[in-house]
Design a protein around this motif. Structure first.
Motif, short mmCIF file in Angstrom:
data_model
loop_
_atom_site.label_atom_id
_atom_site.label_comp_id
_atom_site.label_asym_id
_atom_site.label_seq_id
_atom_site.Cartn_x
_atom_site.Cartn_y
_atom_site.Cartn_z
N CYS A 1 35.73 37.68 39.83
CA CYS A 1 36.50 37.92 38.61
C CYS A 1 37.79 37.10 38.58
O CYS A 1 38.19 36.65 37.52
N GLY A 2 38.44 36.92 39.72
CA GLY A 2 39.65 36.09 39.75
C GLY A 2 39.36 34.68 39.28
O GLY A 2 40.13 34.08 38.52
N ALA B 1 33.74 32.46 46.88
CA ALA B 1 32.41 31.89 46.67
C ALA B 1 32.31 31.19 45.31
O ALA B 1 31.79 30.07 45.21
N ALA B 2 32.83 31.84 44.27
CA ALA B 2 32.78 31.23 42.94
C ALA B 2 33.65 29.98 42.88
O ALA B 2 33.27 28.97 42.26
N ASP B 3 34.82 30.01 43.54
CA ASP B 3 35.67 28.82 43.58
C ASP B 3 34.99 27.68 44.32
O ASP B 3 35.18 26.50 43.97
N ASP C 1 37.45 41.72 45.58
CA ASP C 1 37.07 40.54 44.80
C ASP C 1 37.30 39.23 45.55
O ASP C 1 36.68 38.23 45.23
N LEU C 2 38.15 39.22 46.54
CA LEU C 2 38.53 37.99 47.23
C LEU C 2 37.34 37.18 47.75
O LEU C 2 37.27 35.97 47.47
N PRO C 3 36.39 37.75 48.48
CA PRO C 3 35.27 36.92 48.94
C PRO C 3 34.40 36.39 47.80
O PRO C 3 33.87 35.28 47.88
N THR D 1 40.83 32.40 44.01
CA THR D 1 41.26 32.92 45.30
C THR D 1 42.78 33.05 45.32
O THR D 1 43.32 34.04 45.81
N GLU D 2 43.46 32.06 44.77
CA GLU D 2 44.93 32.10 44.68
C GLU D 2 45.38 33.26 43.80
O GLU D 2 46.36 33.94 44.10
N PHE D 3 44.66 33.47 42.71
CA PHE D 3 44.94 34.58 41.79
C PHE D 3 44.88 35.92 42.54
O PHE D 3 45.80 36.72 42.47
N ASP D 4 43.79 36.13 43.29
CA ASP D 4 43.64 37.39 44.05
C ASP D 4 44.70 37.50 45.13
O ASP D 4 45.26 38.58 45.35
#
Length: 121
Positions: free
Chosen positions: A28-29, A89-91, A83-85, A46-49
């Motif tokens: 989601c981030g 993965a999405a990043d 959400d971080l992992p 990842t930075e967002f989270d």
């Protein structure tokens, strides 16, 4: 035997619901940052989270927060931690697109600290 089938169907429904919830919230981030036009910045989700967790953790040490406020902060911290992992993965999937993009945003700031300070008063 009929009760076993019902139990099995209930169990399958729970598994499907959990899968859908995880799939919808996964990364989601990254979705938030990319939908906001942040193409070109690598690992923005990842930075967002990370920033969200960092700012929320500052709410735990705020001297004016009582135990209830700290518990609320802990509840809100669960989402970006979970959400971080998925964002990572999405990043990683978006990494090649971000590297070749010319639309890098220099001043992308995903800090919630100001909002938390206002809330903490």
């Amino acid at each position: 035997m009929n009760s076993n089938i019902r139990f099995s169907l209930k169990k399958k429904k729970k598994i499907i619901c959990i899968f859908v919830i995880v799939f919808v919230q996964a990364g989601c981030g990254t979705v938030i940052t990319k939908a906001g036009g942040d193409i070109g910045n690598t690992y923005s989700g990842t930075e967002f989270d990370k920033n969200w967790i960092s700012c929320l953790s500052s709410g735990l040490t705020h001297p004016n927060n009582d135990i209830i406020s700290k518990m609320i902060v802990l509840v809100f911290m669960a989402y970006p931690i979970a959400d971080l992992p998925f964002s990572f993965a999405a990043d990683t999937v978006f990494f090649p697109i971000d590297k070749v993009s010319d639309e890098k945003i220099e001043d992308s700031d995903y800090s919630f600290c100001g909002l938390i300070e206002e809330f903490s008063g």
